[in-house]
Design a protein around this motif. Structure first.
Motif, mmCIF file in Angstrom:
data_model
loop_
_atom_site.group_PDB
_atom_site.id
_atom_site.type_symbol
_atom_site.label_atom_id
_atom_site.label_comp_id
_atom_site.label_asym_id
_atom_site.label_seq_id
_atom_site.Cartn_x
_atom_site.Cartn_y
_atom_site.Cartn_z
ATOM 1 N N GLY A 27 7.677 -10.024 -23.297
ATOM 2 C CA GLY A 27 8.175 -11.386 -23.342
ATOM 3 C C GLY A 27 9.205 -11.773 -22.309
ATOM 4 O O GLY A 27 9.771 -12.861 -22.388
ATOM 5 N N ASP A 28 9.450 -10.934 -21.315
ATOM 6 C CA ASP A 28 10.438 -11.264 -20.293
ATOM 7 C C ASP A 28 9.858 -12.324 -19.339
ATOM 8 O O ASP A 28 8.864 -12.068 -18.670
ATOM 9 C CB ASP A 28 10.821 -10.011 -19.510
ATOM 10 C CG ASP A 28 11.867 -10.298 -18.465
ATOM 11 O OD1 ASP A 28 11.499 -10.718 -17.345
ATOM 12 O OD2 ASP A 28 13.054 -10.113 -18.766
ATOM 13 N N PRO A 29 10.480 -13.512 -19.270
ATOM 14 C CA PRO A 29 9.902 -14.576 -18.448
ATOM 15 C C PRO A 29 9.921 -14.284 -16.949
ATOM 16 O O PRO A 29 9.009 -14.710 -16.230
ATOM 17 C CB PRO A 29 10.753 -15.800 -18.788
ATOM 18 C CG PRO A 29 12.019 -15.262 -19.356
ATOM 19 C CD PRO A 29 11.675 -13.951 -19.995
ATOM 20 N N GLN A 32 6.976 -12.075 -16.431
ATOM 21 C CA GLN A 32 5.744 -12.847 -16.611
ATOM 22 C C GLN A 32 5.430 -13.663 -15.362
ATOM 23 O O GLN A 32 4.289 -13.698 -14.899
ATOM 24 C CB GLN A 32 5.870 -13.766 -17.829
ATOM 25 C CG GLN A 32 5.905 -13.005 -19.129
ATOM 26 C CD GLN A 32 6.311 -13.853 -20.309
ATOM 27 O OE1 GLN A 32 6.952 -14.890 -20.171
ATOM 28 N NE2 GLN A 32 5.938 -13.405 -21.504
ATOM 29 N N CYS A 33 6.447 -14.299 -14.811
ATOM 30 C CA CYS A 33 6.247 -15.088 -13.599
ATOM 31 C C CYS A 33 5.877 -14.192 -12.417
ATOM 32 O O CYS A 33 4.960 -14.500 -11.658
ATOM 33 C CB CYS A 33 7.501 -15.902 -13.292
ATOM 34 S SG CYS A 33 7.267 -17.098 -11.968
ATOM 35 N N ALA A 54 3.191 -18.593 -20.253
ATOM 36 C CA ALA A 54 4.103 -17.832 -21.118
ATOM 37 C C ALA A 54 5.532 -17.934 -20.602
ATOM 38 O O ALA A 54 6.474 -18.117 -21.379
ATOM 39 C CB ALA A 54 3.659 -16.370 -21.204
ATOM 40 N N ALA A 55 5.710 -17.822 -19.296
ATOM 41 C CA ALA A 55 7.045 -17.926 -18.712
ATOM 42 C C ALA A 55 7.582 -19.351 -18.827
ATOM 43 O O ALA A 55 8.757 -19.558 -19.140
ATOM 44 C CB ALA A 55 7.022 -17.485 -17.251
ATOM 45 N N ARG A 57 6.919 -21.552 -21.107
ATOM 46 C CA ARG A 57 7.314 -21.828 -22.496
ATOM 47 C C ARG A 57 8.735 -21.350 -22.776
ATOM 48 O O ARG A 57 9.368 -21.805 -23.727
ATOM 49 C CB ARG A 57 6.336 -21.170 -23.475
ATOM 50 C CG ARG A 57 5.040 -21.931 -23.638
ATOM 51 C CD ARG A 57 4.232 -21.418 -24.816
ATOM 52 N NE ARG A 57 3.813 -20.045 -24.672
ATOM 53 C CZ ARG A 57 2.698 -19.636 -24.063
ATOM 54 N NH1 ARG A 57 1.876 -20.522 -23.536
ATOM 55 N NH2 ARG A 57 2.401 -18.367 -23.990
ATOM 56 N N GLN A 58 9.226 -20.449 -21.934
ATOM 57 C CA GLN A 58 10.602 -19.946 -22.073
ATOM 58 C C GLN A 58 11.523 -20.600 -21.036
ATOM 59 O O GLN A 58 12.588 -20.100 -20.747
ATOM 60 C CB GLN A 58 10.608 -18.428 -21.927
ATOM 61 C CG GLN A 58 9.809 -17.745 -23.022
ATOM 62 C CD GLN A 58 9.831 -16.253 -22.842
ATOM 63 O OE1 GLN A 58 10.846 -15.606 -23.097
ATOM 64 N NE2 GLN A 58 8.723 -15.694 -22.394
ATOM 65 N N TYR A 59 11.054 -21.719 -20.484
ATOM 66 C CA TYR A 59 11.831 -22.522 -19.541
ATOM 67 C C TYR A 59 12.154 -21.800 -18.243
ATOM 68 O O TYR A 59 13.202 -22.035 -17.651
ATOM 69 C CB TYR A 59 13.118 -23.053 -20.202
ATOM 70 C CG TYR A 59 12.809 -23.820 -21.470
ATOM 71 C CD1 TYR A 59 12.265 -25.094 -21.410
ATOM 72 C CD2 TYR A 59 13.006 -23.231 -22.717
ATOM 73 C CE1 TYR A 59 11.942 -25.790 -22.572
ATOM 74 C CE2 TYR A 59 12.684 -23.931 -23.891
ATOM 75 C CZ TYR A 59 12.162 -25.208 -23.794
ATOM 76 O OH TYR A 59 11.845 -25.874 -24.931
ATOM 77 N N HIS A 60 11.251 -20.947 -17.795
ATOM 78 C CA HIS A 60 11.420 -20.291 -16.501
ATOM 79 C C HIS A 60 11.131 -21.341 -15.418
ATOM 80 O O HIS A 60 10.031 -21.866 -15.332
ATOM 81 C CB HIS A 60 10.466 -19.100 -16.365
ATOM 82 C CG HIS A 60 10.719 -18.262 -15.170
ATOM 83 N ND1 HIS A 60 10.325 -18.642 -13.907
ATOM 84 C CD2 HIS A 60 11.342 -17.065 -15.049
ATOM 85 C CE1 HIS A 60 10.678 -17.702 -13.053
ATOM 86 N NE2 HIS A 60 11.300 -16.740 -13.713
#
Length: 65
Positions: A27-29, A32-33, A54-55, A57-60
């Motif tokens: 889950g690390d954005p 993921q990026c 996924a990234a 959605r975590q505001y990356h």
């Protein structure tokens, strides 16, 4: 193993490929990026969008750009 930066100049992660996948799946954005960018650099377009989403959605910021 070499890090993703060797095949992806935009990636910032110092992790090797296997570690990057594990961290991204956890889950690390940032990971993921970077994984998405690595897939993009390798021409694996079908694998890019799920990781960017996924990234994002975590505001990356980079993933949302």
């Amino acid at each position: 193993m070499s890090g993703p930066a060797s095949r992806c100049p935009d990636c910032v992660s110092p992790l090797d490929d296997a570690e990057l996948v594990v961290v991204a799946e956890a889950g690390d954005p940032d990971a993921q990026c970077d994984l998405a960018l690595m897939f993009l650099a390798q021409g694996l377009a079908e694998s890019v969008l799920p990781w960017l989403e996924a990234a994002a959605r975590q505001y990356h910021v980079e993933a949302m750009d």
